[in-house]
Scaffold this motif. Structure first.
Motif, short mmCIF file in Angstrom:
data_model
loop_
_atom_site.label_atom_id
_atom_site.label_comp_id
_atom_site.label_asym_id
_atom_site.label_seq_id
_atom_site.Cartn_x
_atom_site.Cartn_y
_atom_site.Cartn_z
N ARG A 279 -74.02 -13.19 -4.52
CA ARG A 279 -73.76 -12.00 -5.37
C ARG A 279 -73.53 -10.60 -4.30
O ARG A 279 -74.20 -10.60 -3.39
CB ARG A 279 -74.85 -11.49 -6.01
N GLU A 280 -72.31 -10.14 -4.72
CA GLU A 280 -71.89 -9.00 -3.70
C GLU A 280 -71.89 -7.87 -4.31
O GLU A 280 -71.37 -7.52 -5.23
CB GLU A 280 -70.13 -9.33 -3.61
N PRO A 281 -72.84 -6.87 -3.90
CA PRO A 281 -73.36 -5.66 -4.57
C PRO A 281 -71.92 -4.73 -4.75
O PRO A 281 -71.20 -4.70 -3.59
CB PRO A 281 -74.38 -5.08 -3.59
N GLY B 164 -72.18 -13.11 3.15
CA GLY B 164 -72.30 -12.83 4.39
C GLY B 164 -73.69 -13.44 5.05
O GLY B 164 -73.81 -13.80 5.98
N GLU B 165 -74.46 -13.20 4.08
CA GLU B 165 -75.78 -13.80 4.42
C GLU B 165 -75.83 -15.45 4.59
O GLU B 165 -76.48 -15.91 5.36
CB GLU B 165 -77.05 -13.42 3.56
N LYS C 106 -73.06 -17.19 5.39
CA LYS C 106 -72.56 -17.60 6.61
C LYS C 106 -73.46 -17.57 7.56
O LYS C 106 -73.40 -18.22 8.45
CB LYS C 106 -71.46 -16.89 6.90
N GLU C 107 -74.12 -16.23 7.77
CA GLU C 107 -74.98 -16.40 8.86
C GLU C 107 -76.11 -17.38 8.89
O GLU C 107 -76.29 -17.94 10.03
CB GLU C 107 -75.96 -14.95 9.06
N ALA C 108 -76.76 -17.90 7.90
CA ALA C 108 -77.84 -18.77 7.61
C ALA C 108 -76.77 -20.04 8.08
O ALA C 108 -77.61 -21.04 8.69
CB ALA C 108 -78.12 -18.79 6.23
N VAL C 109 -75.84 -20.46 7.37
CA VAL C 109 -75.20 -21.89 7.48
C VAL C 109 -74.88 -21.83 9.05
O VAL C 109 -75.03 -23.05 9.82
CB VAL C 109 -73.93 -21.68 6.71
N ASP C 110 -74.23 -21.04 9.72
CA ASP C 110 -73.94 -20.98 11.13
C ASP C 110 -75.02 -21.26 12.05
O ASP C 110 -74.98 -22.10 12.96
CB ASP C 110 -73.36 -19.79 11.76
N LYS C 111 -76.27 -20.63 11.63
CA LYS C 111 -77.30 -21.04 12.52
C LYS C 111 -78.18 -22.38 12.17
O LYS C 111 -78.36 -23.09 13.11
CB LYS C 111 -78.56 -19.91 12.09
N ALA C 112 -78.31 -22.82 10.82
CA ALA C 112 -78.73 -23.94 10.56
C ALA C 112 -77.53 -25.29 10.93
O ALA C 112 -78.13 -26.28 11.25
CB ALA C 112 -79.01 -24.23 9.25
N ALA C 113 -76.59 -25.08 11.14
CA ALA C 113 -75.49 -26.39 10.81
C ALA C 113 -75.38 -26.76 12.48
O ALA C 113 -75.08 -28.10 12.72
CB ALA C 113 -74.05 -25.87 10.73
N PRO D 247 -61.54 -1.25 -4.75
CA PRO D 247 -60.99 -2.32 -3.65
C PRO D 247 -61.68 -3.41 -3.24
O PRO D 247 -63.04 -3.27 -3.20
CB PRO D 247 -60.92 -1.28 -2.41
N LEU D 248 -61.07 -4.59 -2.85
CA LEU D 248 -61.93 -5.62 -2.53
C LEU D 248 -61.48 -6.14 -1.35
O LEU D 248 -60.41 -5.96 -0.79
CB LEU D 248 -61.58 -6.76 -3.67
N THR D 249 -62.52 -6.73 -0.59
CA THR D 249 -62.32 -7.49 0.85
C THR D 249 -62.61 -8.76 0.74
O THR D 249 -63.73 -9.26 0.25
CB THR D 249 -63.32 -6.72 1.90
N ARG D 250 -61.63 -9.64 1.40
CA ARG D 250 -61.79 -11.04 1.47
C ARG D 250 -63.09 -11.42 2.27
O ARG D 250 -62.98 -11.23 3.37
CB ARG D 250 -60.46 -11.98 2.05
N ASN D 251 -63.63 -12.40 1.71
CA ASN D 251 -64.66 -12.91 2.62
C ASN D 251 -64.12 -13.99 3.36
O ASN D 251 -63.33 -14.78 3.07
CB ASN D 251 -65.94 -13.40 1.64
N GLU D 252 -65.27 -14.29 4.31
CA GLU D 252 -64.51 -15.40 5.31
C GLU D 252 -64.85 -16.81 4.80
O GLU D 252 -65.92 -16.99 4.00
CB GLU D 252 -65.57 -15.36 6.68
#
Length: 431
Positions: free
Chosen positions: A208-210, A265-266, A268-275, A311-316
């Motif tokens: 969910r993107e606030p 974003g959260e 991605k951060e969690a996946v990068d750390k656990a992967a 306006p929207l920004t693309r997530n990684e």
């Protein structure tokens, strides 16, 4: 890979529910009710100790059948032989240390253990005991013996036990036990222990993107498919980390670690750390492709100050990023990466056309494809689709429970792990 049984798991079956003498015996009532409400014929066989916790009348009322504990009850019907012979499934919950010890040593000193000796159907033990009892060498050996003989001993949950104690040994939630047991009616070998010692990372649920303190951009993901994969991987022996976004009030699966996230974003951060430590990553989460470029500090009001556009920004792209990291040597342990795609057809192609294109862009080893529509993929308990491999293979995933689909995805994952991962892994995603 075993094929789906021709007769559905929804067809009425003969199910024996054995109840051991532990404080968790009261949870067996929910298990019995679930089976009977699904139309199955249920016979409850408690131990004498179990009746100290839950009365005979309760089990009889929930099952609609008489309840006995000894081998000399109703002798003309020979229940100590007949019940096991006729059963399609036996579920023992809770399975105490004493009950599993007697079963492992072939005892037949009550109706339940005698029934276990005559049963030739899938048998599921759901252990419940204090941590010290679960970890004792005698119990470890008994569990190993039961598994070697073909029984399914599911991993217990961790949490509050009797009194103030906490730890491993808690009975998994009734819905989880019923789900795993029902899967064996669809596929008797679905819980084989072929992931022991493997480290698996699974993501599930929606992000969910606030936009402001009240609103967000989200999706319809319930998390059920990702949870099914994580739950089944843990029961097949893997050390599982589950990164969970928003889900449909799903209870955490037993025997794994759960990390909570909210945004892409959260995640991605969690996946990068656990992967980094994972041998396989299964990205079943439904990740938002875009987020609002700015987050309002207060609720956006209707009226003169209402914006004409947001306006929207693309997530990684997290999945493609994982493949790049593996190619660059940042994920030395990861040999299998699995992606998910919820697709619809349009003027440019059908579901499979778009899925093949996505597989090429992402560069993952396997892509699970679901066709999205009313009553399909999201917020339902059953699913179908396709499994696409980077080697060009395409396998139809027949309609069935999400647990059944999870078992087939894990089969393909195990096959790749046993081969040391996909040969194309060094290529990375297409530019």
């Amino acid at each position: 890979m075993s094929e789906l049984l021709s007769d559905s798991a929804d067809r009425p079956r003969r199910i024996v529910v054995g109840v051991g003498g532990g404080i968790a015996a009261y949870k067996a009532c929910s298990i019995i009710r679930s089976f009977t409400e699904s139309g199955h014929h249920v016979r409850v066989i408690p131990t004498d100790s179990a009746l100290e916790f839950v009365g005979r009348a309760t089990f009889e009322a929930l099952s609609g059948n008489p309840v006995q504990t000894g081998v000399f009850a109703d002798v003309p019907q020979v229940p100590h032989v007949r019940l096991g012979q006729e059963a399609d499934l036996v579920v023992i919950a809770p399975a105490t240390a004493d009950l599993m010890a007697r079963a492992a040593h072939g005892r037949a000193d009550d109706l339940l253990t005698a029934t276990l000796l005559t049963a030739r159907c899938p048998v599921v033990f759901a252990p419940a005991m204090h941590t010290e009892m679960w970890e004792h060498p005698a119990t470890v050996a008994n569990v190993a013996t039961l598994r070697e003989r073909g029984a399914c001993v599911i991993e217990p949950a961790s949490g509050r036990l009797t009194g103030k104690d906490t730890g491993a040994g808690r009975l998994p939630e009734p819905d989880e036990i019923v789900g795993l047991a029902t899967l064996l009616l669809e596929r008797p070998d679905a819980l084989r222990r072929d992931l022991v010692g493997r480290k698996i990372l699974v993501s599930a649920g929606g992000t969910r993107e606030p936009l402001d303190p009240v609103r967000f951009l989200g999706n319809r993901s319930s998390g059920k498919q990702g949870y099914a994969i994580a739950r089944l991987a843990a029961q097949r022996g893997a050390e599982v980390t589950l990164i969970a976004g928003y889900t449909a009030d799903l209870a955490d699966p037993a025997a794994l670690e759960v990390i909570r996230i909210r945004t892409a974003g959260e995640l991605k951060e969690a996946v990068d750390k656990a992967a980094v430590a994972a041998e396989a990553v299964v990205m079943a989460a439904a990740v938002a492709d875009f987020r609002p470029s700015t987050i309002a500090d207060s609720k956006i009001k209707k009226g003169a100050d209402e914006p004409d556009t947001i306006p929207l920004t693309r997530n990684e792209d997290i999945l493609a990023g994982l493949v790049r990291s593996r190619r660059d040597g940042d994920l030395p342990n990861t040999s299998v990466i699995v992606g998910f795609a919820a697709e619809t057809g349009d003027a440019h192609g059908d579901v499979l056309t778009h899925a093949r294109s996505k597989l090429a862009r992402k560069g993952c080893d396997l892509l699970v494809v679901n066709a999205v529509g009313e009553g399909k993929a999201f917020e339902v308990d059953h699913n179908d689709g396709w499994l696409l491999g980077a080697d060009g293979s395409e396998t139809a995933l027949e309609y069935g429970s999400k647990a059944l689909m999870a078992s087939r995805v894990l089969d393909a994952l195990v096959s790749l792990l046993e081969r040391g991962g996909a040969a194309h892994a060094q290529n990375g995603p297409a530019s």
